[in-house]
Each structure stands twice: as structure tokens, then as C-alpha cells.
Motif scaffolding. Structure first.
Motif, PDB file in Angstrom:
ATOM      1  N   LEU A 511       0.701  -1.049   0.117  1.00  9.64           N
ATOM      2  CA  LEU A 511      -0.070  -0.010   0.154  1.00  9.64           C
ATOM      3  C   LEU A 511       0.930   1.253  -0.032  1.00  9.64           C
ATOM      4  O   LEU A 511       0.599   2.363  -0.939  1.00  9.64           O
ATOM      5  N   ASN A 512       1.938   1.129   0.807  1.00  4.16           N
ATOM      6  CA  ASN A 512       2.650   2.468   1.138  1.00  4.16           C
ATOM      7  C   ASN A 512       3.748   2.535  -0.408  1.00  4.16           C
ATOM      8  O   ASN A 512       3.882   3.676  -0.800  1.00  4.16           O
ATOM      9  N   GLU A 513       4.010   1.154  -0.690  1.00 10.83           N
ATOM     10  CA  GLU A 513       4.858   1.436  -1.956  1.00 10.83           C
ATOM     11  C   GLU A 513       4.179   1.884  -3.087  1.00 10.83           C
ATOM     12  O   GLU A 513       4.587   2.738  -3.659  1.00 10.83           O
ATOM     13  N   GLY A 514       2.815   1.621  -3.266  1.00 10.83           N
ATOM     14  CA  GLY A 514       1.963   2.188  -4.252  1.00 10.83           C
ATOM     15  C   GLY A 514       1.767   3.831  -4.221  1.00 10.83           C
ATOM     16  O   GLY A 514       2.135   4.378  -5.244  1.00 10.83           O
ATOM     17  N   GLU A 515       1.620   4.134  -3.117  1.00 10.29           N
ATOM     18  CA  GLU A 515       1.467   5.661  -2.570  1.00 10.29           C
ATOM     19  C   GLU A 515       2.752   6.382  -3.108  1.00 10.29           C
ATOM     20  O   GLU A 515       2.852   7.206  -3.717  1.00 10.29           O
ATOM     21  N   ILE A 516       3.989   5.768  -2.815  1.00 12.65           N
ATOM     22  CA  ILE A 516       5.235   6.329  -2.988  1.00 12.65           C
ATOM     23  C   ILE A 516       5.787   6.536  -4.286  1.00 12.65           C
ATOM     24  O   ILE A 516       6.086   7.274  -4.911  1.00 12.65           O
ATOM     25  N   LEU A 517       5.430   5.223  -5.067  1.00  8.48           N
ATOM     26  CA  LEU A 517       5.859   5.152  -6.494  1.00  8.48           C
ATOM     27  C   LEU A 517       4.981   6.018  -7.305  1.00  8.48           C
ATOM     28  O   LEU A 517       5.510   6.947  -8.194  1.00  8.48           O
ATOM     29  N   LYS A 518       3.704   6.334  -6.895  1.00  6.90           N
ATOM     30  CA  LYS A 518       2.769   7.397  -7.461  1.00  6.90           C
ATOM     31  C   LYS A 518       3.484   8.819  -7.115  1.00  6.90           C
ATOM     32  O   LYS A 518       3.604   9.559  -8.199  1.00  6.90           O
ATOM     33  N   ALA A 519       3.903   8.987  -5.996  1.00  4.09           N
ATOM     34  CA  ALA A 519       4.477  10.404  -5.848  1.00  4.09           C
ATOM     35  C   ALA A 519       5.889  10.650  -6.477  1.00  4.09           C
ATOM     36  O   ALA A 519       5.987  11.791  -7.260  1.00  4.09           O
ATOM     37  N   ILE A 520       6.585   9.450  -6.593  1.00  6.28           N
ATOM     38  CA  ILE A 520       7.733   9.691  -7.310  1.00  6.28           C
ATOM     39  C   ILE A 520       7.673   9.981  -8.852  1.00  6.28           C
ATOM     40  O   ILE A 520       8.077  10.675  -9.552  1.00  6.28           O
ATOM     41  N   LYS A 521       6.427   9.303  -9.402  1.00  2.88           N
ATOM     42  CA  LYS A 521       6.268   9.269 -10.708  1.00  2.88           C
ATOM     43  C   LYS A 521       5.465  10.920 -11.056  1.00  2.88           C
ATOM     44  O   LYS A 521       6.116  11.511 -12.015  1.00  2.88           O
ATOM     45  N   GLU A 522       4.782  11.280 -10.062  1.00  2.00           N
ATOM     46  CA  GLU A 522       4.242  12.424 -10.408  1.00  2.00           C
ATOM     47  C   GLU A 522       5.314  13.723 -10.198  1.00  2.00           C
ATOM     48  O   GLU A 522       5.081  14.801 -10.665  1.00  2.00           O
TER      49      GLU A 522
END
Ligand SMILES: Nc1ncnc2c1ncn2[C@@H]1O[C@H](COP(=O)(O)OP(=O)(O)OP(=O)(O)O)[C@@H](O)[C@H]1O
Length: 557
Positions: A511-522
Motif C-alpha cells: 500500500l505504502n509502496e504504491g503511494e510512494i511510487l505514485k509520488a515519485i512518478k508525479e
């Protein structure tokens, strides 16, 4: 490692002192005058008695007492000045040496420090440097003071009668030179061995504390305890040897002083009987000689601590002389990383045989997001260490734009790159300061924005003093995932051109990984990303995936 001789260590230690020569001159002058005043007190004590019983006429009883009083006051003042200037030199030089050591460590890091025992380094930058204080505050000046003071005294004795001068000169040399020299040769091995055992014990205890959890889990505590006890016993044995040696040196020096006095009494009585000297001269010669061993005895006692000081200095000089794996390029001009290219790069760690990367060629363009995969231990982290120039390539070259990275100023290179690794180190400072490591002048708002992107803001808000909570207050209770997210917040705050992520989400749940990857991407539209991961889910944010296999790099379909 090549062993340095005591003399060359001493020469090098003195060279470090060259900028403080004028202060050293003051220390030596004050020391010599101070000792002469001390000797004069005793001599004029004897003269006063001689004057009182009428055997000495060149000064009255009262006159001798006044000289004694003046010398006593002077002795105190001069001694104070000597100590003050001596310690000024010592602490100034320690500051200079500390600075040199930290500069050396910075140059050696990270390549040469990866293999060094941390306990050893700690004892080097703390206790080893401290011991050098003995050399600067209590060795150089005393040696010069002893040479000058005892030469003056020998001259005075010689003027009373050449035989007294000869006796004084010979015994001063025996106590101040021969005994310390013999002692330093005889005891050097013990001094070196003590410092080595001390550093080894430090390292072992530190290592055991770090691995306490593993020790308890694997029921290894008894074996560890045994080993710690064994190290302590070794340390005690080493120390006992040094102390035994110290005792012997002291006994020998005292014996020499007694022998010197006896010889003077014996020779003096013959000279008195033959009329070569009068009673006053005889008495003064004995008193002067007996009172003048202070400076040389100080030297013979010194040789014991000096052994350890030399052992420490040798370890410090070894560190200062160690050649860095990668030479820093000076300068600070701005660079851009529009294109990074590896050209036929081969790499093998200098301390380990076996080529890790062979004929690696690839280009990374600005804004590219590339993933690097491959078996554990295949060389993925090594690949990025070369890009960050932690190590230099064995052959081939890496270019940023048109410049070989070996020619790019190290500071400029560091500014364009940010690394988030599997382990983030948190300093015992506030959470805000820890994040601001990436950008010292960031505002609180910027820090919060970065923390939000790294999904760590909510956690920080639950802490007793939010962003002002000191990491130490948490008693190590920050999970590896939380640490990793603070590491990511640093990277978001830094906004460098190239973001290197070495398993950045290895300690996070999906769950956290998903959020962070999204933040990295954005947040990394224009940023170049090199991401190392074993998980397919993590590499999904990248456009291209490279695999390291059999020392080569292959673009995955
Ligand atoms: N400083 C070093 N000196 C000598 N050998 C090293 C050094 N650092 C790493 N190695 C070795 O080089 C090899 C590649 O290590 P590297 O860390 O690059 O692998 P990796 O692919 O990133 O592994 P992982 O996925 O497990 O993190 C390993 O065998 C490692 O032991």
C-alpha cells in the motif's frame, strides 16, 4: 603496512607544529626560567644556612632569604605561563589534526571506508588524537627545557670545578637520554600492542552492540561475552606490561640521581680536602646537582607515555597517508546531466578479483526512467556507484554530456545526483533537520511538502513534538520503512537532476509502496531516474528495464 621509526614519527609530529613556533619559544623560555628559579630556591636555601653559620660571606642571610622569596614568586608565575602556552599549542594543534583527519576521512569515503572497522575509526578520532596532547603539551617543550636548563647547570657546575661539571653532564645524559632511549626501544612493541588491542576491543564491543538483536536471537551471548572478557584480559596483560616497564624506568632514574649525588659528595670531599674547592663551593655544587634532575627525570618518565603516543600517531599518519580510491576533483561549477553514457565500461573491485561489469555501454537521456534488475550480488549497486564516482571504472569511461566524470568537480557531481538506498541513516537531530540535510535552506513548508510526498507527514505529526522531535528521543523506535520514507522525503526536497533509487521501497508494504511510487512518478517529470529493484511492481514506473546478467547489461523487451 610499513612501520615508521620513532624518530620519523617525532619529526612528522614536530613538522605539524611549525605554524606555532613562536608560542613554542615562549613555552620553552618560561620552562627554562621556571626550572632555574626552582633550582635557585634550593641553592639559596643552602646558601642562607651557610651565611647564617658564617661559612658563606658573598651574601647575607637576609639577602639569601629575599632571593628565595623572589624566586618562589617567579617560579609560580613562570610555571603558569609555561603550562598556559604549552596547552594552547596542544589544543590548537589537536584542532588542526582533527580537521586533517576528518578531511582525510571525507576523501577516503565511501570507497576506502566501506571495509574499515568503525570502532577502530572511533578510537582513532577520539582517544588517539587526545593522546597526542601528551606529545605537544608535555613532550617537545620538556625536551628543549631539559636540554637548555641542564646545559646551563652543567656549565655552572663546571665553573665551580670541572669535575662537578663532568659528573653533572654524565648523569644528566644518563637520566635524560640513555634511559628514555633504551626504554623506548625496549617498550615500543608493548605500546603498539596496547593501542592495537584497545582499538580491537572497541571495535568488537561496538560490533556486538550493533548486532545485539542477532546475538540474542541466535543465543550467541555467552560466546560473545567470553570473547569480550578475553579481549579485556588481553588489554589488561598489555597494560600490565607497560606499567611494569614504567616502574623499572622510574626505579632506574631514581637510582641514577642517588648515584650522582653520592659521586659528587665523594669527589667533592677529595677536592675540598686538597683545597681545590672551598666549603661554599662544595656545598653549592651538591645542592645544585641534587636540585637539577627535575627536567631530565621528567623526560625519563615521558618515554612511557611517549610509546603509546607514537603508536597512536603512527595509526593516524597511516590514515592520513592512505591514498583515496577516487581523487576528488576541485571546483564547483554547475553541470547538467542531459545525457549520461557508459562506454565500454569494465569494472573490478580493487580489493577483490573477478570482473563484475564487462563492456557495459548504454545511454541515459534527461528525463529517462530506467529500471535495473538482476540477481542479488550481480553488480546493480556497483553500476550506480560508478555513476556517483564512489569508484572509478577499471577501463572504458562514463560521460556526463561530453565530459568524462573523472574530470567533473566532485561537488558539482554530487549536486546533480541524489541517492536513496535501502538503508537511510538518521542523525540524532530533529526530524526537520534530518530532512533538511538535502537542502539546508529549505523552509518548514518545503519540508512538509516533501514529507507529504514521501507519505511520512502523518507519522511525523503523531510524534511528541512533530517535526521538532529529536531522533534520539525516539530511542531507535523508527521502523525501517519510516526511515526509508524520510530518505525519500530528502530526495523530494533535493530535486536533483538525477535520482538514484536503490531498492527505495524494499521496507514498505504494497500500500505504502504504491503511494510512494505514485509520488515519485508525479514529482519526477523532468528528473532522470535510475531505479534498482527486485520487484516487478516497483519497476513499473520506469519506461525501460535493463538487466545485468553475466557481467553484461541487456535491455529487456
Ligand atoms: N566495496 C566493495 N569491495 C569489494 N567488493 C564489493 C564491494 N561492494 C560490493 N562488493 C561485491 O560486489 C558484488 C556486487 O555487489 P552489488 O552490491 O553491486 O550487488 P547488487 O546486484 O546490488 O546486489 P543486491 O541486489 O543484493 O543488493 C558482490 O559480490 C559484493 O560482495
Amino acid at each position: 603496512m610499513k612501520r615508521l621509526s620513532g624518530l620519523s614519527i617525532m619529526r612528522r609530529l614536530i613538522l605539524e607544529l611549525s605554524t606555532l613556533t613562536p608560542v613554542m619559544m615562549i613555552t620553552i623560555s618560561m620552562g627554562v626560567l621556571g626550572f632555574l628559579a626552582a633550582i635557585a630556591i634550593t641553592v639559596f636555601g643552602a646558601v642562607a644556612i651557610g651565611a647564617f653559620i658564617g661559612e658563606i660571606t658573598f651574601i647575607s642571610f637576609k639577602g639569601a632569604l629575599i632571593v628565595m622569596g623572589v624566586c618562589a614568586v617567579l617560579r609560580g608565575l613562570l610555571r603558569y605561563m609555561e603550562q598556559l602556552s604549552g596547552h594552547y599549542i596542544a589544543f590548537k594543534i589537536l584542532a588542526i589534526l582533527r580537521d586533517k583527519i576528518f578531511t582525510a576521512l571525507r576523501k577516503l569515503a565511501p570507497a576506502k571506508l566501506e571495509g574499515k572497522e568503525k570502532g577502530n575509526l572511533i578510537s582513532m578520532v577520539t582517544s588517539d588524537i587526545e593522546l597526542l596532547e601528551v606529545f605537544y603539551a608535555h613532550t617537545i617543550a620538556p625536551i628543549c627545557i631539559a636540554i637548555i636548563t641542564n646545559s646551563i647547570i652543567t656549565y655552572i657546575l663546571f665553573r665551580i670545578h670541572p669535575s662537578f661539571g663532568l659528573i653533572g653532564g654524565l648523569f644528566f645524559i644518563a637520566v635524560g637520554l640513555i634511559i628514555p632511549y633504551a626504554s623506548s626501544i625496549y617498550g615500543k612493541a608493548a605500546g603498539v600492542s596496547y593501542r592495537q588491542t584497545f582499538a580491537k576491543t572497541n571495535s568488537y564491543i561496538l560490533d556486538s552492540l550493533r548486532g545485539l538483536k542477532e546475538i540474542l536471537l541466535f543465543n550467541n551471548s555467552e560466546a560473545r561475552l567470553k570473547a569480550v572478557n578475553h579481549s579485556s584480559e588481553e588489554l589488561n596483560k598489555s597494560q600490565a606490561k607497560i606499567k611494569g616497564h614504567e616502574g623499572l624506568v622510574r626505579a632506574l632514574s631514581d637510582l641514577m640521581v642517588m648515584l650522582a649525588i653520592l659521586t659528587t659528595v665523594f669527589v667533592g670531599s677529595g677536592l675540598y680536602e686538597s683545597g681545590a674547592v672551598n666549603f661554599a663551593q662544595y656545598l653549592i655544587a651538591i645542592v645544585i646537582l641534587a636540585a637539577s634532575f627535575g627536567p631530565v627525570v621528567a623526560l625519563s618518565n615521558l618515554s612511557n607515555t611517549l610509546l603509546q603516543t607514537f603508536a597512536c600517531a603512527e595509526r593516524l599518519f597511516d590514515l592520513l597517508d592512505e591514498v583515496p580510491e577516487v581523487h576528488e576533483v576541485p571546483g564547483n561549477q554547475q553541470i547538467t546531466s542531459n545525457e549520461i553514457s557508459y562506454n565500454q565500461v569494465n569494472f573490478e573491485y580493487p580489493n577483490r578479483s573477478g570482473v563484475l561489469l564487462e563492456d557495459v555501454s548504454m545511454t541515459i537521456k534527461k528525463g529517462d526512467k530506467i529500471a535495473l534488475i538482476g540477481e542479488s550480488g550481480i553488480g546493480k549497486s556497483t553500476f550506480v556507484k560508478l555513476l556517483m564516482r564512489f569508484f572509478d571504472v577499471t577501463s572504458g569511461h562514463i560521460h556526463i554530456e561530453d565530459r568524462n566524470i573523472k574530470e567533473i568537480p566532485t561537488k558539482s557531481l554530487r549536486k546533480t545526483q541524489t541517492l536513496v538506498s535501502q538503508e537511510t541513516y538518521l542523525f540524532d537531530e530533529t526530524i526537520e533537520q534530518n530532512i533538511k540535510l538535502a537542502k539546508a535552506n529549505a523552509t518548514r513548508e518545503e519540508v512538509i511538502a516533501a514529507a507529504k510526498k514521501a507519505s511520512i507527514h502523518d507519522f511525523i505529526e503523531t510524534l511528541p513534538r512533530g517535526y521538532d522531535t529529536r531522533v534520539g528521543e525516539l530511542g531507535g523506535n523508527v521502523s525501517s520503512g519510516e526511515k526509508q520514507r524520510i530518505g525519500l522525503a530528502r530526495a523530494f526536497l533535493r530535486e536533483s537532476e538525477v535520482l538514484i533509487l536503490d531498492e527505495p521501497t524494499s521496507n514498505l508494504d504494497t500500500l505504502n509502496e504504491g503511494e510512494i511510487l505514485k509520488a515519485i512518478k508525479e514529482n519526477s517529470k523532468d528528473q532522470t531516474i535510475v531505479l534498482i529493484s527486485h520487484r516487478k511492481s516497483t519497476t513499473a514506473i520506469c519506461e525501460k528495464t535493463y538487466k545485468i546478467q553475466d557481467r553484461k547489461i541487456i535491455l529487456e523487451a
